[in-house]
Design a protein around this motif. Structure first.
Motif, PDB file in Angstrom:
ATOM      1  N   SER A 245      11.258  -3.158   2.339  1.00  0.00           N
ATOM      2  CA  SER A 245      10.961  -1.762   1.975  1.00  0.00           C
ATOM      3  C   SER A 245      10.612  -1.878   0.475  1.00  0.00           C
ATOM      4  N   LEU A 246      10.704  -2.669  -0.279  1.00  0.00           N
ATOM      5  CA  LEU A 246      10.357  -2.795  -1.578  1.00  0.00           C
ATOM      6  C   LEU A 246       9.150  -3.765  -1.698  1.00  0.00           C
ATOM      7  N   VAL A 247       8.028  -2.968  -1.781  1.00  0.00           N
ATOM      8  CA  VAL A 247       6.657  -3.604  -1.726  1.00  0.00           C
ATOM      9  C   VAL A 247       5.969  -3.494  -3.380  1.00  0.00           C
ATOM     10  N   VAL A 248       5.227  -4.553  -3.529  1.00  0.00           N
ATOM     11  CA  VAL A 248       4.443  -4.836  -4.845  1.00  0.00           C
ATOM     12  C   VAL A 248       3.071  -4.996  -4.452  1.00  0.00           C
ATOM     13  N   LYS A 249       2.046  -4.215  -4.789  1.00  0.00           N
ATOM     14  CA  LYS A 249       0.805  -4.299  -4.455  1.00  0.00           C
ATOM     15  C   LYS A 249      -0.076  -4.823  -5.484  1.00  0.00           C
ATOM     16  N   GLU A 250      -1.248  -5.536  -4.951  1.00  0.00           N
ATOM     17  CA  GLU A 250      -1.922  -6.153  -6.296  1.00  0.00           C
ATOM     18  C   GLU A 250      -3.374  -6.005  -5.283  1.00  0.00           C
ATOM     19  N   ASP A 251      -4.692  -5.450  -6.233  1.00  0.00           N
ATOM     20  CA  ASP A 251      -5.828  -5.244  -5.788  1.00  0.00           C
ATOM     21  C   ASP A 251      -6.791  -6.155  -6.428  1.00  0.00           C
TER      22      ASP A 251
ATOM     23  N   PHE B 199      11.218 -12.338  -2.982  1.00  0.00           N
ATOM     24  CA  PHE B 199      10.062 -11.815  -2.377  1.00  0.00           C
ATOM     25  C   PHE B 199       9.276 -13.041  -1.369  1.00  0.00           C
ATOM     26  N   GLY B 200       8.659 -12.320  -0.636  1.00  0.00           N
ATOM     27  CA  GLY B 200       8.152 -13.333   0.809  1.00  0.00           C
ATOM     28  C   GLY B 200       6.674 -13.555   0.177  1.00  0.00           C
ATOM     29  N   ALA B 201       5.845 -14.246   0.798  1.00  0.00           N
ATOM     30  CA  ALA B 201       4.452 -14.792   0.389  1.00  0.00           C
ATOM     31  C   ALA B 201       3.733 -13.656   0.521  1.00  0.00           C
ATOM     32  N   PRO B 202       2.601 -13.532  -0.274  1.00  0.00           N
ATOM     33  CA  PRO B 202       1.690 -12.560  -0.138  1.00  0.00           C
ATOM     34  C   PRO B 202       1.079 -12.190   1.134  1.00  0.00           C
ATOM     35  N   ALA B 203       0.570 -10.990   1.668  1.00  0.00           N
ATOM     36  CA  ALA B 203       0.180 -10.558   2.826  1.00  0.00           C
ATOM     37  C   ALA B 203      -0.982  -9.485   2.468  1.00  0.00           C
ATOM     38  N   THR B 204      -1.982  -9.570   3.664  1.00  0.00           N
ATOM     39  CA  THR B 204      -2.904  -8.282   3.373  1.00  0.00           C
ATOM     40  C   THR B 204      -2.254  -7.085   3.762  1.00  0.00           C
ATOM     41  N   ASP B 205      -2.948  -6.000   3.010  1.00  0.00           N
ATOM     42  CA  ASP B 205      -2.581  -4.659   3.193  1.00  0.00           C
ATOM     43  C   ASP B 205      -3.784  -3.862   3.186  1.00  0.00           C
ATOM     44  N   THR B 206      -3.915  -2.755   3.559  1.00  0.00           N
ATOM     45  CA  THR B 206      -5.007  -1.812   3.610  1.00  0.00           C
ATOM     46  C   THR B 206      -6.375  -2.351   2.722  1.00  0.00           C
ATOM     47  N   GLY B 207      -7.503  -2.424   2.950  1.00  0.00           N
ATOM     48  CA  GLY B 207      -8.435  -2.712   2.230  1.00  0.00           C
ATOM     49  C   GLY B 207      -8.377  -3.940   1.468  1.00  0.00           C
ATOM     50  N   ASN B 208      -8.681  -3.960   0.292  1.00  0.00           N
ATOM     51  CA  ASN B 208      -8.733  -5.439  -0.428  1.00  0.00           C
ATOM     52  C   ASN B 208      -7.473  -5.544  -1.136  1.00  0.00           C
ATOM     53  N   VAL B 209      -6.270  -5.001  -0.763  1.00  0.00           N
ATOM     54  CA  VAL B 209      -4.806  -5.099  -1.206  1.00  0.00           C
ATOM     55  C   VAL B 209      -4.077  -6.030  -0.758  1.00  0.00           C
ATOM     56  N   ARG B 210      -3.620  -6.916  -1.586  1.00  0.00           N
ATOM     57  CA  ARG B 210      -2.613  -7.888  -1.354  1.00  0.00           C
ATOM     58  C   ARG B 210      -1.222  -7.230  -1.706  1.00  0.00           C
TER      59      ARG B 210
END
Length: 132
Positions: free
Chosen positions: A126-132, A57-68
């Motif tokens: 294409s395989l995304v893991v999210k954390e808020d 997996f690559g480094a954490p990035a920002t997604d919509t809202g307060n999600v990484r």
């Protein structure tokens, strides 16, 4: 609802108690019935050429809202199948190639049935893991 396993949630919360979390080598698995956060439910695919696959997996990035989020950096390929697999409806991230603990899981945007001599794949990103 997708989520983080209770085991992994406890490991993260234990950081606040001064407990360290060691790095892992993540493996991706596919499920014909989605798991739950307590890892007590769910049916991982088995047999006919199926096995969990290592992922980077690559480094954490920002997604919509307060999600990484993080996503896979290279192709993840399951198969080829020696006969048709049950339809995959979810994926899980494990800390081992066999057995081990389920860390994260989510449903697949499009369920996939892998036919004989076919592959199941996640293209890079294409395989995304999210954390808020």
């Amino acid at each position: 609802m997708p989520g983080k396993s209770q085991t992994h949630t406890d490991a993260v919360l234990n950081l606040l108690r001064g407990t360290t979390v060691n790095g892992i080598s993540p493996f991706v698995g596919l499920f014909s019935a989605a798991p739950a956060n307590d890892a007590g439910a769910g049916t991982e695919l088995a047999g006919n050429g199926y096995q969990r696959q290592a992922a980077t997996f690559g480094a954490p990035a920002t997604d919509t809202g307060n999600v990484r989020k993080i996503s896979n950096t290279s192709n993840i390929s399951f198969g080829p199948s020696s006969s048709a697999w049950l339809q995959a409806v979810a994926f899980g991230i494990f800390d081992a190639e066999t057995s081990g603990a389920l860390l994260y899981w989510d449903v697949l945007p499009t369920p996939k049935t892998v036919e004989q001599d076919d592959y199941g794949q996640f293209a890079p990103g294409s395989l995304v893991v999210k954390e808020d």
